[in-house]
Design a protein around this motif. Sequence first.
Motif, mmCIF file in Angstrom:
data_model
loop_
_atom_site.group_PDB
_atom_site.id
_atom_site.type_symbol
_atom_site.label_atom_id
_atom_site.label_comp_id
_atom_site.label_asym_id
_atom_site.label_seq_id
_atom_site.Cartn_x
_atom_site.Cartn_y
_atom_site.Cartn_z
ATOM 1 N N LEU A 162 0.839 -1.202 0.000
ATOM 2 C CA LEU A 162 0.000 0.000 0.000
ATOM 3 C C LEU A 162 0.877 1.258 0.000
ATOM 4 N N CYS A 163 0.478 2.227 -0.862
ATOM 5 C CA CYS A 163 1.214 3.487 -0.909
ATOM 6 C C CYS A 163 0.298 4.591 -1.410
ATOM 7 N N PRO A 164 0.612 5.839 -1.104
ATOM 8 C CA PRO A 164 -0.214 6.941 -1.615
ATOM 9 C C PRO A 164 -0.075 7.076 -3.128
ATOM 10 N N PHE A 165 -1.134 7.621 -3.736
ATOM 11 C CA PHE A 165 -1.084 7.823 -5.190
ATOM 12 C C PHE A 165 0.043 8.778 -5.573
ATOM 13 N N THR A 166 0.403 9.665 -4.680
ATOM 14 C CA THR A 166 1.472 10.620 -4.989
ATOM 15 C C THR A 166 2.829 9.939 -5.096
ATOM 16 N N GLU A 167 2.971 8.794 -4.446
ATOM 17 C CA GLU A 167 4.239 8.074 -4.482
ATOM 18 C C GLU A 167 4.219 6.905 -5.459
ATOM 19 N N LEU A 168 3.076 6.681 -6.081
ATOM 20 C CA LEU A 168 2.966 5.552 -7.006
ATOM 21 C C LEU A 168 3.539 5.946 -8.370
ATOM 22 N N ASN A 169 4.578 5.268 -8.801
ATOM 23 C CA ASN A 169 5.251 5.539 -10.077
ATOM 24 C C ASN A 169 5.745 4.222 -10.661
ATOM 25 N N PRO A 170 6.189 4.243 -11.921
ATOM 26 C CA PRO A 170 6.672 2.993 -12.538
ATOM 27 C C PRO A 170 7.818 2.345 -11.768
ATOM 28 N N ALA A 171 8.672 3.149 -11.126
ATOM 29 C CA ALA A 171 9.792 2.579 -10.373
ATOM 30 C C ALA A 171 9.296 1.777 -9.168
ATOM 31 N N TYR A 172 8.309 2.323 -8.486
ATOM 32 C CA TYR A 172 7.769 1.616 -7.312
ATOM 33 C C TYR A 172 7.125 0.302 -7.744
ATOM 34 N N LEU A 173 6.380 0.331 -8.845
ATOM 35 C CA LEU A 173 5.728 -0.885 -9.326
ATOM 36 C C LEU A 173 6.757 -1.917 -9.775
ATOM 37 N N LYS A 174 7.869 -1.435 -10.313
ATOM 38 C CA LYS A 174 8.904 -2.359 -10.760
ATOM 39 C C LYS A 174 9.575 -3.059 -9.582
ATOM 40 N N HIS A 175 9.815 -2.307 -8.512
ATOM 41 C CA HIS A 175 10.445 -2.892 -7.329
ATOM 42 C C HIS A 175 9.539 -3.906 -6.625
ATOM 43 N N SER A 176 8.252 -3.684 -6.712
ATOM 44 C CA SER A 176 7.314 -4.583 -6.017
ATOM 45 C C SER A 176 6.861 -5.748 -6.875
ATOM 46 N N ARG A 177 7.187 -5.754 -8.132
ATOM 47 C CA ARG A 177 6.659 -6.772 -9.030
ATOM 48 C C ARG A 177 7.177 -8.167 -8.680
ATOM 49 N N ILE A 178 8.336 -8.285 -8.077
ATOM 50 C CA ILE A 178 8.939 -9.580 -7.835
ATOM 51 C C ILE A 178 8.092 -10.473 -6.932
ATOM 52 N N HIS A 179 7.332 -9.865 -6.056
ATOM 53 C CA HIS A 179 6.515 -10.649 -5.127
ATOM 54 C C HIS A 179 5.012 -10.506 -5.393
ATOM 55 N N ARG A 180 4.615 -9.767 -6.368
ATOM 56 C CA ARG A 180 3.192 -9.597 -6.673
ATOM 57 C C ARG A 180 2.695 -10.761 -7.518
#
Length: 662
Positions: A162-180
Amino acid sequence: MMGNESSQLRGLEIQEKPVDTTDFWSQYQATISDSCRYFSLKSDGSVSVFKGEAVLGPLWALSTPLEKFSNNLLKYRHPCIVRYISAWQQRSTFHLATEYVQPLGHVLTTQTPLQICIGLNNILQALVFLHEQAGMSHNNVSISCVYVSGDGQWKLGGLQYLCPFTELNPAYLKHSRIHRYDKAVDPNEDSYELTSKVDQYGFAVLVDDVFKGRKDDEVPHLKEFKKYCRDLLQNPDPSKRPNLSEILQNNFFNHEFITIYKFLNFLPLKGEDEKAQFFSNILEMLKCYDEETVAKQLGGLLLSRLTLLDQTARKDVVPFILKPKNERPHNGEQPGFFSLGVFKEHVKPRLLQLFGVRDSQIRMLLLAHFTKFVHVFTHDELSQHILPELLLGIKDTDDSLVASTLICLSELVPILGADTVVGGKRSKLFTDGRPNSVTNTAVSNKNLNEQFYLSNKALGDFHCSEETSDLNSSAYDQQISLNERPSPVGGESVENENTPIQLYTNEREEIVIEEEDWDDWDSSNRYLEPIKLGRADSIEHNENNIIASESEYMMNSIINISDTVSKDKPATRTLLLQKAAIEAKKNIVDISELDIKNQKIDYSKKTADEFDFFADMMPVIEKQEVVKVVETDKNKDFVSKLNFVPDESVDENEGWGDSWNE
């Protein structure tokens, strides 16, 4: 870092074997002794405990995934989000305690299509809350982040991404993809400039997964909704994906069963007229659906505090929900709504919870319907859960509550026994006073009911089984029954004591007296008074006749009786005593004769052949030693005081005197 070792819950017992294991934590089932705070399906204090170790990764530099999950549960509270209880650190392991939940993947096969529909509605409600009220994006919507609570409700979890929309960016999604969840990740996610529509794509994948293998006609509008998810929620262009709140307007989330569920969920927002109309028709609408689904999904809402306090629901809904269907209706009464098996599995646990609620209105409602559902509880549930709550109720200051509680306690006596319900030492204070013939004969329930009915009738409603005498009518032939009078010590036996005898008081009047009905000996005046036969002048006496004492009556009647015994053997003892009583009354001329000092006894008439009726009554005094007395002229004719015989030379009018001389 949240908590420390000292913040661990007291009385917590964690099972050794985990129920689920992921990349970040292991889930365990546990119980807390303070079950009044943490309700579960079994109402036994069951909770879930998550244990997580440190994980390497750019997103977990400051806190572990479980710590982040715990922080978000604590911060964002919603009925459709897993409820936070406590968290603490023990050595290198972080612990999170939540309400009792199970991973959706473990129970998905047991879910009915209607349950899945309601579950998706709950998850969507939680996501709308996070998006619109909290301004947060979940970023991991999938089966792995959905849990099922003890009462069958779907809850959203997995808030570690969970993160705020203001901090949601492609980099954050890339870092979290490994466990999603790979299937829930849009393949073109990194190339999108708009990243606020990630959860829409994941929700569409969730709908497809939970309905996999299900028929489209099992839920209204299911086929159309699946197409809606593919075309819109998974649209390659994120800008064309609708907001989550718009999805709630789809027909799939607005059919009848969902409408009932939503109405019960948002009951505080409804008006009185809306609630009255809704509760008047709800049972008829629910009869069209599977009762187990209704019990699991709506049972808690139908027995919620707001429902129990609504006047219309108390009259039209609650009486049928609290009564199992297997009971036969009486006097046209409608049967219960749920069958006995469904009632025990889904309704009984909620009743155990409700008995712990300290609300007088809810308790009075449960007590009013107690007899309908008391038989569904086990012996242990009654003695360990219900009985303590009832015993607490009798100490309340509300008289009505105490009275209703005492009635319910009486229902537990045949089940648990008086020793368990009443407690303390008991003893047999009452005996069965019925005659042997009645005691040895089994009394049917019908007779017992008749006795209970008769015991509540007024005396005027009973028909007298004995004839009553009319004081104004002729009483010449009336019979008087006297209580049995025990025979005197040493008295002679009479062979036929039960034979009724007749005593003629004059030529016209006659009474019949049964000997066995004499009164006790201490009633001295009963047999000396004139026998009343319905009028005052029933017995004629001389003007100077006076009622004598029983001692005088006995002394003067014995002589007359002795002559009759030898001549008239068939005559009974009672007849002789009655005749002697009449003669004694007639012979009394002056009341002074009753004084023992003034009595004149002619001992010269006493003969040796005279029978002494009191011979056997003479006390025998045994003396262990004999004192020899020297005879003198003075005491030559010594006589004992007890055998006193007056000297013939003594004047008869002198009496015994106030003192005796040796």
